[in-house]
Design a protein around this motif. Structure first.
Motif, mmCIF file in Angstrom:
data_model
loop_
_atom_site.group_PDB
_atom_site.id
_atom_site.type_symbol
_atom_site.label_atom_id
_atom_site.label_comp_id
_atom_site.label_asym_id
_atom_site.label_seq_id
_atom_site.Cartn_x
_atom_site.Cartn_y
_atom_site.Cartn_z
ATOM 1 N N VAL A 598 -23.594 27.242 -20.368
ATOM 2 C CA VAL A 598 -22.454 27.020 -21.246
ATOM 3 C C VAL A 598 -21.199 27.583 -20.583
ATOM 4 O O VAL A 598 -21.268 28.478 -19.734
ATOM 5 N N ALA A 599 -20.051 27.063 -21.009
ATOM 6 C CA ALA A 599 -18.775 27.588 -20.520
ATOM 7 C C ALA A 599 -17.695 27.265 -21.532
ATOM 8 O O ALA A 599 -17.715 26.204 -22.173
ATOM 9 N N ALA A 600 -16.746 28.169 -21.671
ATOM 10 C CA ALA A 600 -15.551 27.946 -22.488
ATOM 11 C C ALA A 600 -14.344 28.201 -21.598
ATOM 12 O O ALA A 600 -14.367 29.084 -20.731
ATOM 13 N N PHE A 601 -13.276 27.433 -21.797
ATOM 14 C CA PHE A 601 -12.111 27.567 -20.932
ATOM 15 C C PHE A 601 -10.821 27.360 -21.724
ATOM 16 O O PHE A 601 -10.800 26.715 -22.778
ATOM 17 N N PHE A 602 -9.751 27.927 -21.191
ATOM 18 C CA PHE A 602 -8.406 27.739 -21.739
ATOM 19 C C PHE A 602 -7.461 27.504 -20.570
ATOM 20 O O PHE A 602 -7.384 28.324 -19.648
ATOM 21 N N ASN A 603 -6.753 26.365 -20.604
ATOM 22 C CA ASN A 603 -5.814 26.003 -19.548
ATOM 23 C C ASN A 603 -4.403 25.945 -20.123
ATOM 24 O O ASN A 603 -4.173 25.287 -21.147
ATOM 25 N N GLN A 604 -3.474 26.602 -19.452
ATOM 26 C CA GLN A 604 -2.067 26.554 -19.832
ATOM 27 C C GLN A 604 -1.316 25.831 -18.719
ATOM 28 O O GLN A 604 -1.314 26.276 -17.567
ATOM 29 N N ILE A 605 -0.669 24.736 -19.072
ATOM 30 C CA ILE A 605 -0.072 23.835 -18.081
ATOM 31 C C ILE A 605 1.440 23.838 -18.233
ATOM 32 O O ILE A 605 1.963 23.666 -19.340
ATOM 33 N N ASP A 606 2.147 24.002 -17.125
ATOM 34 C CA ASP A 606 3.607 23.986 -17.104
ATOM 35 C C ASP A 606 4.088 22.802 -16.274
ATOM 36 O O ASP A 606 3.527 22.496 -15.218
ATOM 37 N N GLY A 607 5.146 22.161 -16.780
ATOM 38 C CA GLY A 607 5.745 21.045 -16.045
ATOM 39 C C GLY A 607 4.906 19.792 -16.052
ATOM 40 O O GLY A 607 4.824 19.086 -15.038
ATOM 41 N N TYR A 608 4.303 19.492 -17.203
ATOM 42 C CA TYR A 608 3.400 18.332 -17.272
ATOM 43 C C TYR A 608 4.130 17.067 -16.835
ATOM 44 O O TYR A 608 5.224 16.773 -17.292
ATOM 45 N N GLN A 609 3.503 16.319 -15.942
ATOM 46 C CA GLN A 609 4.100 15.093 -15.409
ATOM 47 C C GLN A 609 3.817 13.936 -16.370
ATOM 48 O O GLN A 609 2.678 13.496 -16.520
ATOM 49 N N LEU A 610 4.896 13.453 -17.017
ATOM 50 C CA LEU A 610 4.796 12.375 -17.982
ATOM 51 C C LEU A 610 5.637 11.187 -17.511
ATOM 52 O O LEU A 610 6.261 11.230 -16.451
ATOM 53 N N THR A 611 5.691 10.134 -18.321
ATOM 54 C CA THR A 611 6.442 8.947 -17.950
ATOM 55 C C THR A 611 7.700 8.812 -18.792
ATOM 56 O O THR A 611 7.747 9.216 -19.961
ATOM 57 N N GLN A 612 8.710 8.234 -18.181
ATOM 58 C CA GLN A 612 9.980 7.978 -18.850
ATOM 59 C C GLN A 612 10.573 6.713 -18.254
ATOM 60 O O GLN A 612 10.403 6.432 -17.070
ATOM 61 N N VAL A 625 8.279 12.128 -14.673
ATOM 62 C CA VAL A 625 9.187 13.264 -14.831
ATOM 63 C C VAL A 625 8.382 14.463 -15.322
ATOM 64 O O VAL A 625 7.294 14.317 -15.869
ATOM 65 N N ASN A 626 8.922 15.655 -15.124
ATOM 66 C CA ASN A 626 8.316 16.872 -15.689
ATOM 67 C C ASN A 626 8.903 17.076 -17.076
ATOM 68 O O ASN A 626 10.022 17.532 -17.224
ATOM 69 N N ALA A 627 8.136 16.708 -18.093
ATOM 70 C CA ALA A 627 8.711 16.602 -19.435
ATOM 71 C C ALA A 627 8.123 17.562 -20.456
ATOM 72 O O ALA A 627 8.515 17.512 -21.612
ATOM 73 N N GLY A 628 7.179 18.415 -20.081
ATOM 74 C CA GLY A 628 6.622 19.278 -21.117
ATOM 75 C C GLY A 628 5.580 20.240 -20.603
ATOM 76 O O GLY A 628 5.180 20.210 -19.437
ATOM 77 N N ASP A 629 5.121 21.100 -21.502
ATOM 78 C CA ASP A 629 4.032 22.037 -21.243
ATOM 79 C C ASP A 629 2.897 21.742 -22.223
ATOM 80 O O ASP A 629 3.116 21.169 -23.294
ATOM 81 N N ALA A 630 1.687 22.158 -21.863
ATOM 82 C CA ALA A 630 0.536 21.859 -22.720
ATOM 83 C C ALA A 630 -0.522 22.934 -22.580
ATOM 84 O O ALA A 630 -0.595 23.644 -21.566
ATOM 85 N N ASP A 631 -1.356 23.051 -23.617
ATOM 86 C CA ASP A 631 -2.528 23.912 -23.610
ATOM 87 C C ASP A 631 -3.773 23.057 -23.811
ATOM 88 O O ASP A 631 -3.750 22.082 -24.577
ATOM 89 N N VAL A 632 -4.849 23.438 -23.126
ATOM 90 C CA VAL A 632 -6.132 22.765 -23.291
ATOM 91 C C VAL A 632 -7.202 23.822 -23.511
ATOM 92 O O VAL A 632 -7.374 24.732 -22.688
ATOM 93 N N LEU A 633 -7.907 23.708 -24.630
ATOM 94 C CA LEU A 633 -9.006 24.610 -24.972
ATOM 95 C C LEU A 633 -10.288 23.801 -24.998
ATOM 96 O O LEU A 633 -10.325 22.710 -25.583
ATOM 97 N N GLY A 634 -11.350 24.291 -24.361
ATOM 98 C CA GLY A 634 -12.553 23.482 -24.305
ATOM 99 C C GLY A 634 -13.832 24.279 -24.204
ATOM 100 O O GLY A 634 -13.837 25.493 -23.933
ATOM 101 N N PHE A 635 -14.936 23.568 -24.423
ATOM 102 C CA PHE A 635 -16.275 24.149 -24.378
ATOM 103 C C PHE A 635 -17.221 23.105 -23.814
ATOM 104 O O PHE A 635 -17.130 21.914 -24.157
ATOM 105 N N GLU A 636 -18.139 23.543 -22.938
ATOM 106 C CA GLU A 636 -19.133 22.645 -22.356
ATOM 107 C C GLU A 636 -20.506 23.302 -22.420
ATOM 108 O O GLU A 636 -20.620 24.527 -22.273
#
Length: 829
Positions: A598-612, A625-636
């Motif tokens: 098993v594994a659990a993870f948390f990713n904090q992302i800066d400068g998310y590359q999106l479309t415009q 473009v670099n349009a935002g930041d995001a968090d990803v929480l997960g479990f496997e």
């Protein structure tokens, strides 16, 4: 030394935090033996037992590939928790997603490596018969693997010849005239000194889908490949491995359907362009008919790709503690791509711009309330690409009693050139003229019904513009990296990793139309520097149980947009960075009868590359473009069981949960949707993103809208896979019979950051039955037995037949199909 295919097939049962599949578990042990053996992997650039390393890696063996009759790499996503991998636009455009870190444009955050060599671009047509195993390494791998591995890496290990002669032939026949035949020969050339191998493959698939436009088949695929390997071992300390792989791929029009703007069902727009119709589509995009006139619009439709991959690996054991490795790679790709890009039964359409979308300042001219301009559009993708790279990696490894590690340097030099090659078919002029005449007559009727109507017709006439744009790019990447293990005690180990890299990229972009002089060249260059550290703490509770924690970082490279975006002032975009925390546990229970990871993870992302959208003149394209930041929480989680109580039974279950959310970010298209809500008009009612102080009443662009709280597109919240495999002896000889089935589930994925249009969930059932001995296997299989028809892809698009109004495109999933595979081996299958 890499073990033989048969040895790996019998040992490849332990994967790690993600998944394993029954096929390879069934081969992991002799019938009646309860112990699930583990294998050696190279996930950390050195040979290690998979259960001993604190890394989330899924290993898929050659035996598993054969047992499940996996045809291309996209199918491994069902076997790997946390991986999404679809051939969305056909085999030339797969973009793997690991742990929810998806992209819309640009490069994926996952890179491929074949025998340690970085590979650029898709490899969905790669010959799986020449693969020893596939290692899907999850989480940021920038510290060891470098560029484009900020969410993971897919490491492919190819087969090496053994000390004894062996050969095999494999033949598959499936519905839709799908055929595959491969053959290989491996063995010694000079005893104990030189060995070699040779593999050849031919694959064909007639179009499984029918084009309603003319009844033609869609989805044709054809590929050929050949590879050879030489292994030179003059002494016990020196190993030299030279390998070359060449392939040719010829695919037809991809199986995409177009849902036109008339189907839009939300955000009603009362402006003159939409006339009260929906500006967007909300909900699940249901599969539609493929209805394309590609035989008229682009009768030379094809994707021809020639690929050459070469690698030279030299391993030298300096002494019992030190070893030196050199990996040299050269890759060359030539690609010609032509297909109907509007995915509709019309071509050479007329695009109209009315007051709310008129592209020229000063129109309409008062007192006129209506203006009209017509320009012909050609939604045909027709371009060429020539890519080549040279890479060199040097690595020094040390193995001590309490301290071990490796130190490396890496260099990559790549050139990437592309350009337009559109040649209009003979029918183009006639179709364009007829379409323009019909639209002109329609607009005359509009003006006749409007007493104050200004009709400006036409600016361009029924002339189809043929582009001759060109981009010439160069990239240099230099990096140094290190990994050091410290044994803090007999049960606790700490690992520190880090990579410093510098990447220089440059591009010369030239915009030109056929028959016209080119615009001035746009020359752009950028330099990116980054340091990616990672720290790991591992606690071995016992020989069979381990806890670990990882804190790591990753960087996704920046890059350049296309020619129109460059002219529009968006020439480049910056790097995207992630900080990841992971806690995991690997366990073997019940004397080897059960593996539970098993594994659990948390990713904090800066400068998310999106479309415009990017606009230059009358052209509008999507830019990164670099349009935002995001968090990803997960479990496997993964469970692999082989109970003593049921002879020959292996059961696999794995699950992945991914919760993604934008924490910062603004999007242009979200702003337009917000703007239209109050009064049905795009009139900057919420504000102007680019206000003009000299004209406060003007609406230059709707205030960009917030995407905070929205999910990352192309990310599934839930993934589930379960498989059972039962194998029993057949008679007194070495034959056995087997039966197995698996079910995979993937929850719905949003197409864009607006979280409105989505794919719908997908459940796919596969089954197999057959007989096998040491040298022969017969496998009868069925895929997608439940007829799942949800689309793997929903793409926000533009309706070429309706003045670029918002529309959507989806990919069709292949329906239920059956086949048989027969493989014969000599000297061991």
């Amino acid at each position: 030394m890499v073990p033989s295919g048969k040895a790996v097939g019998r040992s490849l049962v332990m994967t790690v935090v993600a998944i394993t599949s029954p096929g390879f578990v069934a081969h992991a042990q002799e019938t009646g033996d309860p112990v699930i053996e583990e294998i050696t992997v190279y996930a950390r650039k050195r040979a290690e037992m998979v259960q001993d390393i604190p890394v989330a890696v899924t290993a898929i063996s050659s035996s598993q590939i054969q047992d499940l009759d996996i045809q291309d790499l996209s199918e491994i996503s069902r076997l790997t928790a946390g991986l999404i991998f679809d051939n969305e636009f056909g085999r030339g455009s797969n973009r793997p997603v690991i742990r929810g870190q998806a992209n819309i444009l640009g490069d994926s955050g996952v890179s491929y490596f074949i025998d340690g060599v970085y590979i650029d671009g898709p490899i969905a047509d790669y010959d799986l018969n020449d693969i020893e195993r596939i290692e899907v390494v999850k989480g940021p791998q920038s510290a060891l693997y470098g560029r484009n591995t900020y969410s993971g890496a897919i490491n492919i290990i190819t087969r090496s010849p053994g000390d004894a002669f062996s050969s095999d032939i494999r033949f598959t026949v499936t519905e839709d005239d799908e055929q595959e035949v491969s053959a290989s020969v491996r063995g010694p050339i000079i005893a104990d000194t030189l060995a070699g191998g040779f593999t050849i493959r031919r694959y064909e698939l007639d179009g499984p889908w029918t084009n309603t436009f003319d009844g033609s088949d869609v989805g044709f695929q054809e590929s050929d490949s050949i590879s050879g390997v030489l292994v030179y071992t003059p002494t016990d300390r020196l190993n030299v491995r030279l390998r070359a792989y060449y392939s040719e791929r010829d695919d037809g029009q991809p199986p995409l359907f177009h849902q036109d703007a008339a189907e839009n069902n939300c955000f009603e727009d009362d402006g003159s362009l939409y006339n009260g119709l929906g500006r967007y589509y909300c909900g699940t995009l249901r599969p539609g008919a493929i209805d394309t006139d590609y035989t008229v619009q682009a009768p030379d439709t094809r994707e021809d790709v020639q690929t050459l991959q070469t690698s030279l690996s030299i391993n030298y054991d300096i002494n019992d503690r030190w070893s030196l490795t050199s990996i040299t790679g050269y890759n060359d790709v030539d690609d010609v791509q032509i297909f109907d890009g509007d995915y509709s039964p019309t071509s050479f359409q007329v695009a109209n711009f009315t007051p709310n979308g008129f592209p020229f300042a000063g129109f309409p001219v008062p007192p006129f309330s209506y203006a009209y301009a017509g320009t012909m559009v050609d939604f045909t993708v027709a371009d060429w690409r020539q890519y080549d790279d040279f890479s060199q990696e040097l690595r020094l490894e040390y193995e001590g009693e309490r301290i071990s590690g490796l130190f490396g340097a890496y260099y990559l030099d790549a050139t990437d050139d592309d350009g337009d090659i559109r040649v209009l078919p003979p029918a183009a002029a006639g179709i364009a003229g007829a379409n323009f005449g019909a639209e002109f007559a329609r607009m005359q009727g509009v003006c006749a019904a409007n007493p104050v109507c200004g009709s400006i017709v036409p600016f361009f006439g029924p002339t189809v513009t043929v582009p001759r744009d060109r981009n010439d790019s160069e990239l240099e990447n230099f990096a140094v990296y290190a990994l050091i293990d410290f044994a803090l005690s007999d049960t606790v180990k700490a690992t520190l990793e880090g990579r410093y890299q510098e990447e220089d990229i440059s591009r010369i972009a030239v915009v030109q139309d056929l028959g016209s002089p080119p615009d001035p060249a746009v020359i752009s260059s950028e330099t990116y520097e980054s340091f990616s550290p990672r720290a790991t703490l591992q606690w071995n509770l016992s020989d069979d149980n381990m806890l670990y924690g990882v804190v790591g970082t990753g960087t996704k490279p920046g890059g350049f947009n296309g020619t129109v975006a460059i002219e529009a002032g968006l020439p480049s975009f910056d790097e995207e960075d992630v900080v990841s925390v992971e806690l995991g546990s690997k366990n073997v229970f019940a004397n080897g009868q059960l593996v539970a990871n098993v594994a659990a993870f948390f990713n904090q992302i800066d400068g998310y590359q999106l479309t415009q959208n990017a606009r230059s003149g009358a052209n509008t394209v999507s830019a990164t473009v670099n349009a935002g930041d995001a968090d990803v929480l997960g479990f496997e989680a993964e469970l692999v069981g082989r109970p003593n109580s049921v002879e020959g039974l292996t059961v696999t279950l794995n699950y992945a949960y991914t919760d993604s959310e934008f924490t910062e970010g603004r999007d242009e298209n979200q702003g337009v949707l917000n703007d239209v809500v109050d009064d049905g008009l795009v009139n900057c009612s919420l504000g102007d993103e680019f206000p003009d102080p000299s004209d406060p009443n003007a609406c230059n662009a709707s205030l960009f809208g917030s995407i905070v709280g929205h999910e990352i597109p192309r990310t599934a919240e839930h993934q589930l896979y379960t498989d059972f495999d039962l194998r029993r002896p057949l008679g007194a000889g070495d034959w056995e019979w087997f039966i197995g089935a698996n079910v995979s589930y993937e929850s719905s994925k949003y197409s864009q950051v607006h979280n409105l249009a989505e794919t719908g969930s997908a459940t796919v059932v596969n089954a197999r039955i057959g007989f096998a001995s040491e040298d022969i296997a017969i496998n009868v299989f069925g895929k997608n037995l439940n007829g799942e028809d949800s689309t793997p892809l929903v793409l926000r698009y533009a309706d070429a037949a309706d003045s670029f109004k918002r529309s959507f495109v989806g990919t069709l999933r292949r329906d239920t199909h059956y086949g048989i595979t027969i493989s014969v081996g000599f000297g061991g299958r």
